[in-house]
Motif scaffolding. Structure first.
Motif, PDB file in Angstrom:
ATOM      1  N   THR A  22       0.828  -1.201   0.000  1.00 19.82           N
ATOM      2  CA  THR A  22       0.000   0.000   0.000  1.00 19.82           C
ATOM      3  C   THR A  22       0.863   1.252   0.000  1.00 19.82           C
ATOM      4  O   THR A  22       2.028   1.229   0.402  1.00 19.82           O
ATOM      5  N   ALA A  23       0.282   2.352  -0.457  1.00 20.88           N
ATOM      6  CA  ALA A  23       0.980   3.635  -0.467  1.00 20.88           C
ATOM      7  C   ALA A  23      -0.038   4.758  -0.473  1.00 20.88           C
ATOM      8  O   ALA A  23      -1.120   4.633  -1.071  1.00 20.88           O
ATOM      9  N   GLN A  24       0.299   5.849   0.193  1.00 19.10           N
ATOM     10  CA  GLN A  24      -0.542   7.031   0.145  1.00 19.10           C
ATOM     11  C   GLN A  24      -0.452   7.705  -1.215  1.00 19.10           C
ATOM     12  O   GLN A  24      -1.440   8.207  -1.748  1.00 19.10           O
ATOM     13  N   VAL A  25       0.765   7.727  -1.774  1.00 19.05           N
ATOM     14  CA  VAL A  25       0.995   8.307  -3.099  1.00 19.05           C
ATOM     15  C   VAL A  25       1.933   7.393  -3.863  1.00 19.05           C
ATOM     16  O   VAL A  25       2.916   6.890  -3.305  1.00 19.05           O
ATOM     17  N   LEU A  26       1.626   7.171  -5.139  1.00 20.71           N
ATOM     18  CA  LEU A  26       2.501   6.407  -6.025  1.00 20.71           C
ATOM     19  C   LEU A  26       2.602   7.166  -7.338  1.00 20.71           C
ATOM     20  O   LEU A  26       1.591   7.408  -8.003  1.00 20.71           O
ATOM     21  N   ASN A  61       2.760   5.947   4.845  1.00 15.91           N
ATOM     22  CA  ASN A  61       2.576   6.233   6.259  1.00 15.91           C
ATOM     23  C   ASN A  61       3.101   5.028   7.036  1.00 15.91           C
ATOM     24  O   ASN A  61       3.647   4.085   6.446  1.00 15.91           O
ATOM     25  N   ALA A  62       2.962   5.038   8.353  1.00 18.30           N
ATOM     26  CA  ALA A  62       3.547   3.962   9.156  1.00 18.30           C
ATOM     27  C   ALA A  62       2.960   2.597   8.803  1.00 18.30           C
ATOM     28  O   ALA A  62       3.672   1.604   8.698  1.00 18.30           O
ATOM     29  N   ALA A  63       1.642   2.546   8.606  1.00 14.67           N
ATOM     30  CA  ALA A  63       1.005   1.270   8.257  1.00 14.67           C
ATOM     31  C   ALA A  63       1.493   0.775   6.896  1.00 14.67           C
ATOM     32  O   ALA A  63       1.747  -0.418   6.718  1.00 14.67           O
ATOM     33  N   ASP A  64       1.629   1.691   5.939  1.00 15.93           N
ATOM     34  CA  ASP A  64       2.140   1.324   4.617  1.00 15.93           C
ATOM     35  C   ASP A  64       3.557   0.761   4.715  1.00 15.93           C
ATOM     36  O   ASP A  64       3.886  -0.244   4.067  1.00 15.93           O
ATOM     37  N   PHE A  65       4.390   1.426   5.511  1.00 14.57           N
ATOM     38  CA  PHE A  65       5.779   0.978   5.635  1.00 14.57           C
ATOM     39  C   PHE A  65       5.827  -0.416   6.259  1.00 14.57           C
ATOM     40  O   PHE A  65       6.624  -1.262   5.865  1.00 14.57           O
ATOM     41  N   GLY A  66       4.944  -0.652   7.230  1.00 21.12           N
ATOM     42  CA  GLY A  66       4.866  -1.983   7.815  1.00 21.12           C
ATOM     43  C   GLY A  66       4.431  -3.024   6.798  1.00 21.12           C
ATOM     44  O   GLY A  66       4.979  -4.132   6.754  1.00 21.12           O
TER      45      GLY A  66
END
Length: 213
Positions: A22-26, A61-66
């Motif tokens: 997942t990503a906030q922006v791609l 965000n943190a969840a995406d990085f996880g």
């Protein structure tokens, strides 16, 4: 018969793959792409006759990085990350600290277990101010969390993880991305700060519509 497009640019927000990358922006931009028109006409496929090169930007965000740290592509990449042994990242442990007095550039923090000694470590990834390239501009710092763990092992973990992230390349079914730089975007505390990753992009082939990552 030949085909060509002068460039390709993609922008998406709130992106999610089938395997929960997942990503906030791609964002992705590549230069001139040469196409095989016969493949389009007779095979209904878009085939490249060159390898367009460009850049990509991913904001986590943190969840995406996880999600990124435990994605199968990362699990495979990290299976020999520290002296030939796997480093298993803890998905829910990620925090992104915004820029402040200490450290001024912000950081990404997470925990994980080095399979070489079975110990858990807290790891911090710090970018270097000034937009240095990822291989030179991100330093991992590790601290053992287990009672009785050797501090010397932490030095091994941080050196190897620095090298691991510096040389990391992921292949998204033909779109090969390698890290260039990392910046931390400020926000409202840990919940709002985000990791802004810039990457080099080589488009070996267009990923299919039914992506498998």
């Amino acid at each position: 018969m030949a085909g060509r497009v002068n460039g390709v640019k993609i922008h998406g927000e709130g992106w999610r793959s089938p395997l929960n990358l997942t990503a906030q922006v791609l964002e992705a931009t590549v230069g001139e792409a040469s196409l095989d028109p016969s493949a389009v006409l007779f095979k209904q496929q878009i085939l490249l006759t060159n390898v367009p090169v460009g850049t990509a930007r991913v904001v986590f965000n943190a969840a995406d990085f996880g999600n990124f740290l435990v994605h199968p592509l990362m699990t495979e990449a990290a299976k020999e990350a520290v002296q030939g042994h796997a480093f298993a990242f803890d998905q829910a442990s990620v925090r992104i600290q915004p820029p402040s007095a200490v450290p001024p550039e912000g950081l990404v923090e997470f925990t994980g277990t080095w399979r070489g000694d079975g110990q858990r470590y807290q790891v911090r990834l710090l970018p270097v101010s000034g937009g240095a390239v990822f291989g030179k501009g991100v330093q991992a710092h590790a601290m053992p969390l287990s009672i009785g763990a050797r501090s010397s092992s932490a030095g091994i973990v941080e050196d190897c993880l620095s090298a691991f992230f510096s040389s990391l390349m992921v292949d998204l079914q033909g779109a090969q991305m390698s890290f260039m730089s990392l910046a931390i975007l400020p926000g409202m505390g840990f919940a709002g700060a985000m990791a802004d990753l810039n990457l080099r992009l080589e488009l070996k082939k267009f990923p299919p519509l039914n992506v498998q990552f």
